[in-house]
Design a protein around this motif. Structure first.
Motif, PDB file in Angstrom:
ATOM      1  N   ASP A  92       8.953  -7.912  -3.730  1.00 47.28           N
ATOM      2  CA  ASP A  92      10.157  -7.388  -4.491  1.00 47.28           C
ATOM      3  C   ASP A  92      10.161  -6.250  -4.877  1.00 47.28           C
ATOM      4  OD1 ASP A  92      11.097  -9.826  -3.612  1.00 47.28           O
ATOM      5  OD2 ASP A  92      10.961 -10.689  -5.413  1.00 47.28           O
ATOM      6  N   GLU A  93       9.257  -5.842  -5.806  1.00 45.73           N
ATOM      7  CA  GLU A  93       8.839  -4.282  -6.190  1.00 45.73           C
ATOM      8  C   GLU A  93       8.718  -3.404  -5.189  1.00 45.73           C
ATOM      9  OE1 GLU A  93       6.617  -5.418 -10.519  1.00 45.73           O
ATOM     10  OE2 GLU A  93       5.446  -4.935  -8.518  1.00 45.73           O
ATOM     11  N   ALA A  94       8.119  -3.637  -4.383  1.00 41.38           N
ATOM     12  CA  ALA A  94       7.714  -2.620  -3.030  1.00 41.38           C
ATOM     13  C   ALA A  94       9.279  -2.466  -2.160  1.00 41.38           C
ATOM     14  CB  ALA A  94       6.765  -3.132  -2.122  1.00 41.38           C
ATOM     15  N   VAL A  95       9.843  -3.466  -2.046  1.00 47.70           N
ATOM     16  CA  VAL A  95      11.305  -3.286  -1.428  1.00 47.70           C
ATOM     17  C   VAL A  95      12.166  -2.490  -2.195  1.00 47.70           C
ATOM     18  CG1 VAL A  95      13.219  -4.293  -0.711  1.00 47.70           C
ATOM     19  CG2 VAL A  95      10.809  -5.533   0.188  1.00 47.70           C
ATOM     20  N   ARG A  96      12.110  -2.832  -3.474  1.00 48.32           N
ATOM     21  CA  ARG A  96      12.931  -2.080  -4.263  1.00 48.32           C
ATOM     22  C   ARG A  96      12.346  -0.441  -4.219  1.00 48.32           C
ATOM     23  NH1 ARG A  96      13.085  -6.305  -7.823  1.00 48.32           N
ATOM     24  NH2 ARG A  96      11.502  -5.580  -8.933  1.00 48.32           N
TER      25      ARG A  96
ATOM     26  N   VAL B 226      13.780  -9.332   7.267  1.00 46.14           N
ATOM     27  CA  VAL B 226      14.287  -7.846   7.266  1.00 46.14           C
ATOM     28  C   VAL B 226      15.041  -7.720   6.070  1.00 46.14           C
ATOM     29  CG1 VAL B 226      16.522  -8.865   8.825  1.00 46.14           C
ATOM     30  CG2 VAL B 226      15.757  -6.346   8.645  1.00 46.14           C
ATOM     31  N   TYR B 227      14.983  -6.722   5.424  1.00 42.47           N
ATOM     32  CA  TYR B 227      15.898  -6.198   4.303  1.00 42.47           C
ATOM     33  C   TYR B 227      16.658  -5.108   4.814  1.00 42.47           C
ATOM     34  CZ  TYR B 227      12.008  -8.799   2.031  1.00 42.47           C
ATOM     35  OH  TYR B 227      11.120  -9.698   1.534  1.00 42.47           O
ATOM     36  N   SER B 228      17.923  -5.341   4.271  1.00 45.74           N
ATOM     37  CA  SER B 228      18.809  -3.806   4.386  1.00 45.74           C
ATOM     38  C   SER B 228      19.243  -3.571   2.994  1.00 45.74           C
ATOM     39  CB  SER B 228      20.302  -4.035   5.101  1.00 45.74           C
ATOM     40  OG  SER B 228      20.841  -5.021   4.635  1.00 45.74           O
ATOM     41  N   ARG B 229      20.137  -2.647   2.866  1.00 43.82           N
ATOM     42  CA  ARG B 229      20.423  -2.296   1.179  1.00 43.82           C
ATOM     43  C   ARG B 229      21.285  -3.496   0.888  1.00 43.82           C
ATOM     44  NH1 ARG B 229      18.880   2.310  -0.554  1.00 43.82           N
ATOM     45  NH2 ARG B 229      18.134   3.887   1.081  1.00 43.82           N
ATOM     46  N   ASN B 230      21.900  -4.537   1.592  1.00 43.00           N
ATOM     47  CA  ASN B 230      22.829  -5.563   1.198  1.00 43.00           C
ATOM     48  C   ASN B 230      22.773  -6.499   1.663  1.00 43.00           C
ATOM     49  OD1 ASN B 230      24.027  -4.601   3.799  1.00 43.00           O
ATOM     50  ND2 ASN B 230      25.887  -3.727   3.028  1.00 43.00           N
ATOM     51  N   GLU B 231      21.622  -6.871   2.491  1.00 43.23           N
ATOM     52  CA  GLU B 231      21.376  -8.195   3.213  1.00 43.23           C
ATOM     53  C   GLU B 231      19.747  -8.489   3.405  1.00 43.23           C
ATOM     54  OE1 GLU B 231      22.484  -9.942   7.822  1.00 43.23           O
ATOM     55  OE2 GLU B 231      23.009  -7.968   7.192  1.00 43.23           O
ATOM     56  N   THR B 232      19.473  -9.605   3.346  1.00 45.36           N
ATOM     57  CA  THR B 232      18.162 -10.081   3.458  1.00 45.36           C
ATOM     58  C   THR B 232      18.055 -11.429   4.546  1.00 45.36           C
ATOM     59  OG1 THR B 232      17.540  -9.363   1.559  1.00 45.36           O
ATOM     60  CG2 THR B 232      16.080 -10.847   2.553  1.00 45.36           C
ATOM     61  N   CYS B 233      17.323 -11.541   5.555  1.00 52.16           N
ATOM     62  CA  CYS B 233      17.270 -12.738   6.294  1.00 52.16           C
ATOM     63  C   CYS B 233      15.728 -12.899   6.773  1.00 52.16           C
ATOM     64  CB  CYS B 233      18.275 -12.530   7.466  1.00 52.16           C
ATOM     65  SG  CYS B 233      17.967 -11.352   8.829  1.00 52.16           S
ATOM     66  N   SER B 234      15.505 -14.108   7.061  1.00 52.98           N
ATOM     67  CA  SER B 234      14.155 -14.505   7.311  1.00 52.98           C
ATOM     68  C   SER B 234      14.052 -15.561   8.424  1.00 52.98           C
ATOM     69  CB  SER B 234      13.382 -15.101   6.307  1.00 52.98           C
ATOM     70  OG  SER B 234      13.261 -14.138   5.095  1.00 52.98           O
ATOM     71  N   ILE B 235      12.959 -15.300   9.301  1.00 52.71           N
ATOM     72  CA  ILE B 235      12.654 -16.364  10.113  1.00 52.71           C
ATOM     73  C   ILE B 235      11.095 -16.832  10.069  1.00 52.71           C
ATOM     74  CG2 ILE B 235      14.137 -15.408  11.805  1.00 52.71           C
ATOM     75  CD1 ILE B 235      11.664 -14.081  13.559  1.00 52.71           C
ATOM     76  N   GLY B 236      11.059 -18.144  10.660  1.00 52.57           N
ATOM     77  CA  GLY B 236       9.656 -18.624  10.643  1.00 52.57           C
ATOM     78  C   GLY B 236       9.026 -18.057  11.944  1.00 52.57           C
TER      79      GLY B 236
ATOM     80  N   MET C 103       0.858  -1.112   0.116  1.00 50.84           N
ATOM     81  CA  MET C 103      -0.187   0.021   0.027  1.00 50.84           C
ATOM     82  C   MET C 103       0.836   1.141   0.006  1.00 50.84           C
ATOM     83  SD  MET C 103      -2.857   1.059   2.821  1.00 50.84           S
ATOM     84  CE  MET C 103      -1.669   0.926   4.216  1.00 50.84           C
ATOM     85  N   VAL C 104       1.713   1.368   0.870  1.00 48.40           N
ATOM     86  CA  VAL C 104       2.587   2.508   0.955  1.00 48.40           C
ATOM     87  C   VAL C 104       3.783   2.781  -0.162  1.00 48.40           C
ATOM     88  CG1 VAL C 104       2.566   2.700   3.654  1.00 48.40           C
ATOM     89  CG2 VAL C 104       4.467   1.364   2.488  1.00 48.40           C
ATOM     90  N   SER C 105       3.981   1.614  -0.889  1.00 51.34           N
ATOM     91  CA  SER C 105       4.763   1.825  -2.138  1.00 51.34           C
ATOM     92  C   SER C 105       4.275   1.762  -3.485  1.00 51.34           C
ATOM     93  CB  SER C 105       5.755   0.518  -2.089  1.00 51.34           C
ATOM     94  OG  SER C 105       4.867  -0.671  -2.283  1.00 51.34           O
TER      95      SER C 105
ATOM     96  N   PHE D 107      13.283   1.531  -0.841  1.00 50.71           N
ATOM     97  CA  PHE D 107      14.909   1.902  -0.760  1.00 50.71           C
ATOM     98  C   PHE D 107      15.400   3.077  -1.669  1.00 50.71           C
ATOM     99  CE2 PHE D 107      15.519  -2.357   1.481  1.00 50.71           C
ATOM    100  CZ  PHE D 107      16.180  -1.615   2.798  1.00 50.71           C
ATOM    101  N   GLU D 108      14.388   3.515  -2.621  1.00 52.55           N
ATOM    102  CA  GLU D 108      14.553   4.720  -3.265  1.00 52.55           C
ATOM    103  C   GLU D 108      14.857   5.935  -2.482  1.00 52.55           C
ATOM    104  OE1 GLU D 108      12.080   4.900  -6.288  1.00 52.55           O
ATOM    105  OE2 GLU D 108      12.504   3.311  -7.538  1.00 52.55           O
ATOM    106  N   ASN D 109      14.198   5.876  -1.266  1.00 50.68           N
ATOM    107  CA  ASN D 109      14.455   6.957  -0.229  1.00 50.68           C
ATOM    108  C   ASN D 109      15.785   6.840   0.407  1.00 50.68           C
ATOM    109  OD1 ASN D 109      14.424   8.191   2.265  1.00 50.68           O
ATOM    110  ND2 ASN D 109      12.571   7.051   3.180  1.00 50.68           N
ATOM    111  N   LYS D 110      16.487   7.816   0.390  1.00 54.19           N
ATOM    112  CA  LYS D 110      17.859   7.690   0.800  1.00 54.19           C
ATOM    113  C   LYS D 110      17.862   7.515   2.280  1.00 54.19           C
ATOM    114  CE  LYS D 110      18.608  12.794   0.564  1.00 54.19           C
ATOM    115  NZ  LYS D 110      18.201  12.780   2.270  1.00 54.19           N
TER     116      LYS D 110
END
Length: 314
Positions: free
Chosen positions: A209-213, A235-245, A201-203, A216-219
């Motif tokens: 995937d499109e929303a995350v990209r 959790v997504y950073s500009r150079n790392e992604t990790c997930s949990i159940g 919604m906010v993106s 991150f256009e916001n500096k």
């Protein structure tokens, strides 16, 4: 020592103890339970051992005392909670249904819950690491939302990082005023903590995937901690992604899980944990909260989180 602050509505919940008990029929209620998403969030921060404060309002009545007693007991700085003589504390009546849905009947938009104005920054402690904003607070009342934005601008300018949980109903996004408010917060946000529907919604995008990209256009944006219900979190950073159940617990009350997740994740960042460790801490806090009846009644502490994480791998 750094701290976390928020500004938003405080209210008490009056709850049906049994499922499938509609609010329009005679029946038993339990409560009052101290609540309001910002209250649940900041109470969790304090219980995890971090300095925590909230800007809010209550009536000078028994429900207001219920909230102040609980937050104070947990260690929350309540110096910026105003007690109003000419209004009663906000209330929400809640019932649950067998299919997992909930129904809320709110009495707070025109109560002291949405009256406070942004405090002078000199009235707040120094070294505020995070100022947490919730979409429900921005939308509670237009004037109140603008006061939250005023405080956000001042703190952001002083170096405080802005965190945002956009828990907003999708139907509100068609309102131009609502859209502008959300876009202003999004332009300041450093840590975004949405659900999947909220992220889309906010993106304005159709896929995660499109929303995350796009986000991150916001500096200014550093992290996205995405909550996905029973599927866990990523959790997504500009150079790392990790997930949990998810941690396995008996769900007694889902209210407040996302707020506890937000709080524990930000506490993990303050503690210097890795993104995966902060995410696990957040997931454990959410699980502990849903295992108890009442919006902030979960047995959440550093010790109980560590115990649950030791017992289960997710």
């Amino acid at each position: 020592m750094s701290s976390i602050w928020t500004m938003g509505e405080l209210l008490c919940e009056i709850m049906r103890p049994d499922v499938d008990a509609p609010l329009d029929k005679e029946g038993v209620f339990w409560g009052p339970y101290p609540s309001g998403a910002p209250g649940i969030f900041i109470d969790t921060v304090a219980r995890l051992g971090h300095r925590a404060g909230i800007v809010g309002g209550v009536g000078k009545d028994d429900f207001g005392k219920c909230l102040l007693d609980r937050l104070g007991q947990s260690g929350v700085d309540c110096s910026q909670i105003t007690e109003y003589e000419d209004g009663t504390t906000g209330v929400a009546f809640v019932t649950y249904f067998q299919d997992g849905s909930r129904r809320f009947l709110y009495h707070f938009p025109d109560t002291p819950a949405t009256r406070p104005t942004a405090p002078n920054l000199d009235a707040l402690e120094e070294d505020i690491s995070y100022f947490h904003i919730m979409g429900c607070s921005l939308m509670a009342k237009q004037a109140f939302g603008q006061e939250i934005l005023t405080l956000m601008r001042g703190l952001s300018q002083g170096g405080t990082k802005i965190t945002f949980d956009p828990n907003i109903r999708p139907e509100l996004m068609g309102d131009e005023g609502v859209y502008q408010v959300i876009q202003e917060v999004m332009s300041h946000v450093n840590v975004l903590l949405p659900g999947v529907a909220e992220l889309l919604m906010v993106s304005g995008r159709d896929t995660v995937d499109e929303a995350v990209r796009t986000c991150f256009e916001n500096k200014n944006l550093e992290l996205i901690a995405l909550k996905d219900g029973s599927r866990g979190a990523t959790v997504y950073s500009r150079n790392e992604t990790c997930s949990i159940g998810t941690f396995s617990v008996e769900v007694k009350d889902a209210t407040g899980a996302g707020d506890c997740f937000d709080a524990a994740f930000l506490c993990g960042l303050l503690e210097g944990k890795s993104l995966k460790e902060a995410l696990l801490q957040a997931g454990a806090a959410a699980a502990l909260n849903v295992a108890a009846f009442g919006p902030m009644e979960g047995d959440i502490s550093k010790e109980t989180i560590a115990k649950l994480m030791a017992e289960q791998t997710v």
